[in-house]
Design an enzyme around this catalytic site. Structure first.
Site, PDB file in Angstrom:
ATOM      1  CB  ILE A  80      55.211   1.734  48.126  1.00 21.17           C
ATOM      2  CG1 ILE A  80      56.205   0.267  48.019  1.00 21.17           C
ATOM      3  CG2 ILE A  80      56.164   2.638  49.070  1.00 21.17           C
ATOM      4  CD1 ILE A  80      57.869  -0.048  47.722  1.00 21.17           C
ATOM      5  CB  VAL A 124      54.650  -3.612  46.577  1.00 20.15           C
ATOM      6  CG1 VAL A 124      56.186  -3.636  47.062  1.00 20.15           C
ATOM      7  CG2 VAL A 124      54.572  -4.393  45.886  1.00 20.15           C
ATOM      8  CE1 TYR A 132      52.123  -7.491  44.051  1.00 22.57           C
ATOM      9  CE2 TYR A 132      51.515  -7.413  41.985  1.00 22.57           C
ATOM     10  CZ  TYR A 132      51.745  -7.024  43.218  1.00 22.57           C
ATOM     11  OH  TYR A 132      52.816  -5.293  43.561  1.00 22.57           O
ATOM     12  N   GLY A 133      49.170  -9.021  45.244  1.00 15.41           N
ATOM     13  CA  GLY A 133      48.767  -8.464  46.986  1.00 15.41           C
ATOM     14  C   GLY A 133      50.151  -7.249  46.986  1.00 15.41           C
ATOM     15  CG  ASP A 168      53.559  -6.453  32.070  1.00 14.45           C
ATOM     16  OD1 ASP A 168      53.088  -6.439  31.253  1.00 14.45           O
ATOM     17  OD2 ASP A 168      53.290  -6.302  33.465  1.00 14.45           O
TER      18      ASP A 168
END
Lengths: 531, 251
Positions: free
Chosen positions: A42, A50, A47-48, A165
């Protein structure tokens, strides 16, 4: 947490039915993953990835699993992941996202954070109203969303945590179920405890997405406070009212400098020029001094915040908003004070379910569910054919198309075309492997469409990076198509890849090579027509 | 919570002395006694401190690293979690948690400088693997409170800023014991101030009474600290090495 069986096993996980990566190491899935059914990807960020998954024992419960990649540079678990885990493990509040589990895969040294899944976020809700419903968000929903956001933020701030953020895409809203319409503040990768920092807060990089960035940060404040989050909330409040970002500045990405002239210009145009009178510590801010001619040279016309947000200047909503957008961080309203504001005491009163008004007669808007890319598995391997041209007549532009995945929590591509790139004295050259060209004439009338699918961009970048890797003799090892840093170990040449989006159907990509010698900066750019 | 100790995971994880003084079964089988266990942990706390001096990180990072190390050994054996790798990795992890990230290769480099014994040799990959195992063993609870903040607030209040140095040193030495696993950090700070008052012959009874804390707890901690200093005189390198040698090399 720490279910004790997180050692790797060789049994497989039955992913979603569309998961057909037969050549992939499906047989090497650790046991803990077996408690979930993977639905698909999704979102993704630097970072990578989800993923959306369902708990097998309770199919009605959805989980968002954030996978942190192990960096290849021998840096271990990313400090971002450490910060996020550290904070979330201590936090417990209805309006803050709940970390339900942490898993470690010892085989590929990756780290997984499992969160309660939230179907919506403010970014998508705003977009849905702007592009599909073509109607403002109803006042109840705006108020309830804002109240809950402030409630969560007040909790964080009273525990000495600055989020740093906040932006619409980080403010999640629960979908159908017991917690429907409840706001959850998410993405604590940049958050930190500020009670006793070992280093000045400005030292770990410039933070906060530029549009929501507080003026003191833009002017180079070294020690900032929880007031930066309140500025962001003000910007988000305005965006909920007007469905448009309040201050859409153009970011100069190449500079490590927090100073962003265009963003300040956008703010000053609406709020007027800040004065030492109203903001006494202004003169101490580094960039107020050093960039005198730019910032102080231009005098701005009458401030007109109320006309931008279409609120009567005497209304409570306007009063609250203007207190959030107070220049002086010391005078800016705090989350605790904001919760006590008159605006929240008047009808419609804010409720727990922000999406469904308590009064009858109000039309309930049905928001689209999050698009899921069912072609990506936990390894992040897609079944895309990288060689296929993406321009091949894919006319689906909506966000609901199956394999199209919007960029979620990573830095969203910023819609802008930064003129300074063209004027830079660095060697600008078109990337050799690219056959594409920017076609200025093909701009659509609707120029402000966002990239709704990163899949296309991803495919492009994969191709591009592949050529890039050859170009760099294989030393550039960036896998993440978004803003990933790679570098050549031998020469310590750093590669920063910037992905920009032009307000048309062309996408522009930049690659900047920074070398030890600052004089040697190579900027590569290429434009690609997507459709 | 990040600021409120009483709602933090640290507070919830506090243990009794009896729970801390448990030698894991696997270690018992290797002949590790409770005394060995304590010696090795102290040795590792020193090791972390020496490494930290070389890679130049602040005392709070050292304190967090030692707390991680001690927490892990309340649940895991030294046989499975070799202290010679665990200790530097705790420093590595703490440096990230305390926002002063130290590169793994630096730790590898300085360990080689500090310890010639090949049993202390490890590679970057050993650190990275151990980091994940530690995260798991800590159950991902990474926020640790320390006595330093309380100390700097209490000292001026007690009119003892002249004793800052000695108190700071005392607090540092408490990490050679398991106090951080057992007592709330501000009690440890108070105990150190108490010890300092005794050493400097300063009459502070009234100030302590005004604090309305359980002075028995403070005095008990102070006694433990004094006992520790007494017992430390007897500890020789041979004694520590003998304990370390009971551990298998590279489990």
């Amino acid at each position: 947490m720490g279910d004790g069986n997180s050692n790797s096993s060789s049994r497989g996980i039955s992913g979603s039915s569309s998961n057909n990566n037969s050549n992939n190491s499906n047989s090497n899935r650790p046991e803990w993953l077996q408690q979930y059914d993977l639905i698909g990807k999704i979102g993704e960020g630097t970072y990578g990835l989800v993923f959306l998954a369902k708990i097998k024992s309770n199919r009605s419960k959805s989980i968002a699993i954030k996978k942190f990649k192990q960096s290849k540079d021998g840096d271990g678990v990313s400090p971002t992941a450490i910060r996020e885990i550290m904070l979330l493990r201590e936090i417990n509040h209805e309006n803050v996202v709940k970390l339900v589990n942490v898993h470690i895969n010892h085989v590929d040294m990756s780290l997984y954070l499992a969160f309660d899944y939230a179907e919506h976020d403010l970014y998508e809700i705003i977009r849905h109203h702007r592009d599909k419903v073509i109607q403002a968000i109803n006042p109840y929903t705006v108020k309830a969303l804002l109240w809950q956001l402030l409630n969560g933020l007040n909790y964080l701030h009273s525990n000495w945590i600055i989020h740093r953020d906040l932006k619409p895409s980080n403010i999640l809203v629960m979908g159908e179920g017991e917690e429907q319409g409840v706001v959850k503040i998410a993405d604590f990768g940049l958050a930190r405890i500020y009670q006793a920092p070992l280093k000045p807060l400005s030292e770990n990089g410039v933070v906060v997405t530029i549009w929501y960035r507080a003026p003191e940060l833009l002017l180079g404040a070294k020690h900032y406070t929880s007031a930066v989050d309140m500025w962001a909330v003000g910007c988000i409040f305005a965006e909920l009212l007007t469905l448009k970002p309040l201050f859409q500045g153009q970011e100069v990405k190449a500079t490590p400098n927090p100073f962003q002239l265009d963003q300040l210009d956008k703010i000053f145009r609406v709020l007027g020029h800040p004065t030492q009178d109203k903001w006494p510590t202004l003169v101490n801010l580094p960039h107020w001094q050093s960039d005198l001619q730019h910032i102080q040279g231009h005098k701005y016309e009458n401030p007109g915040l109320h006309s931008v947000v279409h609120l009567p200047p005497k209304s409570h909503a306007y009063d609250l908003l203007s207190k959030m957008l107070e220049y002086d961080p010391r005078k800016r309203i705090t989350a605790a004070q904001a919760l006590e504001h008159e605006y929240f005491r008047l009808e419609p009163l804010p409720g727990r379910n922000a999406l469904v008004p308590s009064q009858t007669g109000e039309k309930v808007v049905t928001y689209p569910t999050r698009p899921v890319d069912t072609t990506t598995d936990f390894e992040g391997t897609t079944s895309l054919q990288p060689s296929q041209p993406v321009s091949s007549g894919n006319a689906v532009s909506g966000s609901m198309a199956g394999p199209h995945v919007p960029s979620r929590s990573g830095p969203r591509p910023v819609p802008m075309w930064n003129e300074s790139w063209q004027h830079s004295n660095a060697k600008g050259c078109r990337f050799p492997g690219s056959s594409a060209a920017a076609d200025e004439k093909e701009r659509l009338r609707n120029g402000d469409a966002w990239i709704s699918s990163t899949t296309e961009v991803e495919t492009l970048l994969r191709e591009w990076l592949y050529s890039m890797q050859n170009f760099m003799r294989g030393d550039c090892a960036s896998e993440d198509p978004h803003l990933k840093w790679g570098y050549r170990r031998n020469t310590r040449t750093q590669v920063q890849q910037n992905l920009l989006y032009k307000r048309s159907e062309s996408y522009l990509f930049f690659l900047v090579l920074y070398c030890d010698d600052p004089a040697v900066t190579i900027k590569l750019s290429f434009a690609q027509n997507i459709r | 919570m990040a600021s409120n100790f009483w709602t933090s995971s640290h507070y919830k994880q506090l243990l009794d002395q009896e729970e801390v003084d448990v030698v894991q079964q696997l270690d018992k089988e290797k002949g590790i006694t409770l005394e060995d266990f304590k010696l090795i942990k102290m040795h590792m706390a020193n090791y972390i401190g020496r490494l930290a001096q070389n890679v130049k990180v602040r005392q709070r990072v050292v304190a967090t690293a030692v707390a991680y190390m001690r927490r892990v050994y309340t649940k895991k054996s030294m046989t499975e979690y070799d202290p010679r790798i665990l200790a530097p990795t705790c420093l590595y992890l703490a440096s990230k948690a305390e926002e002063s990230t130290v590169q793994a290769r630096l730790l590898v480099f300085y360990t080689r400088k500090l310890y010639v014994d090949e049993k202390y040799r490890y590679e970057i990959k050993d650190i990275l693997e151990m980091e994940m195992r530690i995260l798991e063993a800590l159950n991902y609870y990474l926020v640790v409170f320390h006595p330093y903040r309380a100390l700097s607030q209490l000292l001026p209040d007690a009119g003892m800023t002249d004793a800052t140095q000695i108190c700071w040193g005392l607090v540092n030495d408490t990490y050679k014991m398991d106090l951080i696993l057992i007592h709330p950090p501000h009690f440890i700070a108070l105990a150190c101030i108490y010890v300092a008052s005794v050493l400097k012959d300063k009459e502070n009874t009234a100030w302590f009474e005004e604090l309305r804390v359980d002075m028995n707890v403070v005095k008990n901690i102070a006694m433990e600290i004094l006992d520790f200093y007494d017992s430390q005189k007897m500890i020789t390198d041979e004694r520590t090495n003998a304990a370390m040698n009971k551990l298998p090399f590279r489990p």
